[in-house]
Design a protein around this motif. Sequence first.
Motif, PDB file in Angstrom:
ATOM      1  N   LEU A   1       0.769  -1.014   0.115  1.00  0.00           N
ATOM      2  CA  LEU A   1       0.019   0.096   0.112  1.00  0.00           C
ATOM      3  C   LEU A   1       0.892   1.109   0.117  1.00  0.00           C
ATOM      4  CD1 LEU A   1      -3.045  -0.541   2.267  1.00  0.00           C
ATOM      5  CD2 LEU A   1      -3.175   0.269   0.280  1.00  0.00           C
ATOM      6  N   ASP A   2       2.071   1.273   0.872  1.00  0.00           N
ATOM      7  CA  ASP A   2       2.917   2.339   0.994  1.00  0.00           C
ATOM      8  C   ASP A   2       3.498   2.547  -0.428  1.00  0.00           C
ATOM      9  OD1 ASP A   2       2.426   2.985   3.403  1.00  0.00           O
ATOM     10  OD2 ASP A   2       4.202   1.807   4.137  1.00  0.00           O
ATOM     11  N   ALA A   3       3.819   1.596  -1.317  1.00  0.00           N
ATOM     12  CA  ALA A   3       4.382   1.584  -2.446  1.00  0.00           C
ATOM     13  C   ALA A   3       3.545   2.083  -3.625  1.00  0.00           C
ATOM     14  CB  ALA A   3       5.044   0.371  -2.887  1.00  0.00           C
ATOM     15  N   ILE A   4       2.287   1.847  -3.330  1.00  0.00           N
ATOM     16  CA  ILE A   4       1.106   2.401  -4.399  1.00  0.00           C
ATOM     17  C   ILE A   4       1.042   3.723  -4.163  1.00  0.00           C
ATOM     18  CG2 ILE A   4      -1.230   2.107  -5.201  1.00  0.00           C
ATOM     19  CD1 ILE A   4      -0.903  -0.956  -4.406  1.00  0.00           C
ATOM     20  N   LEU A   5       0.920   4.071  -2.745  1.00  0.00           N
ATOM     21  CA  LEU A   5       0.478   5.457  -2.297  1.00  0.00           C
ATOM     22  C   LEU A   5       1.533   6.450  -2.395  1.00  0.00           C
ATOM     23  CD1 LEU A   5      -2.071   4.068  -0.057  1.00  0.00           C
ATOM     24  CD2 LEU A   5      -2.695   5.174  -2.255  1.00  0.00           C
TER      25      LEU A   5
ATOM     26  N   ILE B   1      -8.089   4.762  -8.319  1.00  0.00           N
ATOM     27  CA  ILE B   1      -8.394   3.428  -7.675  1.00  0.00           C
ATOM     28  C   ILE B   1      -8.728   3.547  -6.190  1.00  0.00           C
ATOM     29  CG2 ILE B   1      -7.502   1.066  -7.252  1.00  0.00           C
ATOM     30  CD1 ILE B   1      -5.686   1.432  -9.828  1.00  0.00           C
ATOM     31  N   THR B   2      -9.672   3.127  -5.632  1.00  0.00           N
ATOM     32  CA  THR B   2      -9.971   3.350  -4.291  1.00  0.00           C
ATOM     33  C   THR B   2      -9.196   2.029  -3.795  1.00  0.00           C
ATOM     34  OG1 THR B   2     -11.648   4.707  -4.665  1.00  0.00           O
ATOM     35  CG2 THR B   2     -11.753   3.837  -2.445  1.00  0.00           C
ATOM     36  N   LEU B   3      -8.541   2.085  -2.634  1.00  0.00           N
ATOM     37  CA  LEU B   3      -7.859   1.175  -1.671  1.00  0.00           C
ATOM     38  C   LEU B   3      -8.483   1.045  -0.348  1.00  0.00           C
ATOM     39  CD1 LEU B   3      -4.612   2.119  -3.650  1.00  0.00           C
ATOM     40  CD2 LEU B   3      -5.226  -0.367  -3.431  1.00  0.00           C
ATOM     41  N   LEU B   4      -8.794   0.241  -0.097  1.00  0.00           N
ATOM     42  CA  LEU B   4      -9.320  -0.311   1.219  1.00  0.00           C
ATOM     43  C   LEU B   4      -8.161  -0.843   2.158  1.00  0.00           C
ATOM     44  CD1 LEU B   4     -12.608  -1.639   1.182  1.00  0.00           C
ATOM     45  CD2 LEU B   4     -12.240   0.829   1.357  1.00  0.00           C
TER      46      LEU B   4
ATOM     47  N   LYS C   1       9.401  -3.452  -1.878  1.00  0.00           N
ATOM     48  CA  LYS C   1      10.587  -2.650  -1.397  1.00  0.00           C
ATOM     49  C   LYS C   1      11.323  -1.878  -2.460  1.00  0.00           C
ATOM     50  CE  LYS C   1      14.821  -3.979   0.926  1.00  0.00           C
ATOM     51  NZ  LYS C   1      15.783  -5.061   1.235  1.00  0.00           N
ATOM     52  N   THR C   2      11.235  -2.575  -3.619  1.00  0.00           N
ATOM     53  CA  THR C   2      11.948  -1.809  -4.843  1.00  0.00           C
ATOM     54  C   THR C   2      10.937  -1.156  -5.990  1.00  0.00           C
ATOM     55  OG1 THR C   2      11.790  -3.778  -6.446  1.00  0.00           O
ATOM     56  CG2 THR C   2      13.807  -3.453  -5.304  1.00  0.00           C
ATOM     57  N   GLY C   3       9.636  -1.528  -5.758  1.00  0.00           N
ATOM     58  CA  GLY C   3       8.706  -0.872  -6.380  1.00  0.00           C
ATOM     59  C   GLY C   3       8.530  -1.581  -8.046  1.00  0.00           C
TER      60      GLY C   3
END
Length: 588
Positions: free
Chosen positions: A104-108, A136-139, A233-235
């Motif tokens: 989630l961190d990598a996405i956001l 895209i809505t992420l829960l 980690k690397t994306g």
Amino acid sequence: MTQEKIVAIADSVTVGELAETLNLPVTTLVGELFKNGIAATINQRLDFETASIVVEELGLEVKLEKKESAAQARQAHQLSDKAVPRPPIVAVMGHVDHGKTSLLDAILDKKTVDDEAGGITQHISAYQAERNGRMITLLDTPGHEAFAALRQHGAVLTDVVIIVVAADDGVKPQTVEAIRFARTANAKIVVAINKMDKETANPQLVKTQLASEHGLNPEEWGGDTVMVEVSAKTGQGVDKLLDMVLLVADMEDLRADEDVSAEGLVIEARMETGRGAVVGLLVEHGQLKPGHYIVAGRTYGRIRTLQNFRLEAIKQAGPSTPVVVTGFKEPPQFGDSFVLAKNEKEARQMATEARIEREKLAATTNVTGADILKMMSQQHDAEEFNVVVKADVQGSLTSVVDSLKLIETNGEVNLHIIGTGVGNISEKDIHLATGKNTVIYGFNVDLPPAVKRLATREKVEVRIYQIIYELLDDAKNSMELLLAPEVVETEVGELEVKGVFRTLREEVIAGGKVLSGKVMADVLARVKRKGELLGEVEVTSVQRQQQEAKEVFEGEMCGLSLKTTKKLNLEEGDRLEFFTRELVKKTL
Ligand code: GDP
């Protein structure tokens, strides 16, 4: 050949409703649930899965079919011709430590959110990400239990579930749970095989496990499940994952109405000093704006502030947008639906009605498992033991009747004297006693042969006594036979699981150390993980040093074969509490 009966039930059904559907006495169903470790009362709700398991176990020719819940139906009907495409709502789930949060961190690039909030890590349970101009809505799944609660409210919440599986660890119990959740929620599945940067990553193994054990076949093998190899980690692969999520969502033609009064769901709620109720909402239809009168569950308010997931003030929020609002009088409950009201008066009225409804519901549900025995006996309240008494003289008739009336009952079975008389048993007495649970007692009287034949034909029990105490004992025994047996559980011992060797659908082979008491074949066991009950199993055999053993005692290691009714993912460290369960005949 019996025709298979198909019965549609909603997402959940009460024990009483299910018993009626199955044409079974409620006590039988309650007993069956109890055998499965579920203490339920007549008004308790069972989810679809539990209901299915029980029906299966009862071996009934009934197929339960999921019926759309009211909310689902309402949503489906509500879409107008003017409905517009909306962003997909995506939940990220998976086994602990497989990298949900990191992904989630990598996405956001969520760190910006935390920084903007002044270093305080605000808990927000939904986010939005942008990919090629599309949202895209992420829960952030608030635990599977809370999710199940959302589902119970009939919310069609998640369109797509991203199941995160660590490439160096493979499929684990919570992975399986996530797959099951996605399936029951009718969501599309996209698998993210994470930690691909690790040397020990083995994506092929993950795919094989998913394909062979869980019916998720990767597209590259000709199946239809999208699996993307990523590294939080690397994306690596993260953009591709988002592209795939959008592609899968596109096949669903997701739409919402914008031109209607706003409605949606409560996804979090808490009290904050200075701000009052701070409530996370997910807008499903319409446009939500500050100043709107809003009702959710039994509480209401007027929207004072409206913020997006980055906690920036916004003027309005449309479909699939997660927002944070203030202005509610009290925090609503997670999973409540929200709607708008015209004015404060209407909002208050709607909330009050909801409160009354909920109180009514609370009065009929949430009965604890401890009430089960009481419940089982209450079901037997209706049991009546009916007697007709005939005696030789008025004096003895009076003493027999008076003594019968003195037999103590515990309220679970009642004695009814439906007829009395002086003289031999007659045809009239037989006709009077043809009902259920009815006996004719004769005290020092005769049963003439013609009447005896009639009694046999009518299946009426006639019992003649010369001694009053024998007559009374017989009556008492007969009443005891009508009592429901009592369920008695006796603790036998406890074991810690040290290894799990084989897990099949109905059998688990495991080994462990007996912590207290003992274990032997044919006992039952409650499976607990960190104190939480996972299920109930039956011990079918016990081995000590590869040899079949009768009993294994405290301090010793042993192997166990466990019979399960549903697939159980036993793990090292789980506790088994052994016990026996017997039905004991009750006495008065
Ligand atoms: P969650 O419990 O599923 O939310 O997992 P986390 O996101 O907290 O991650 C668990 C651990 O795995 C953390 O130590 C992360 O740093 C690590 N981790 C997560 N994703 C990756 C990845 O792609 N590669 C590597 N090497 N480590 C990762």
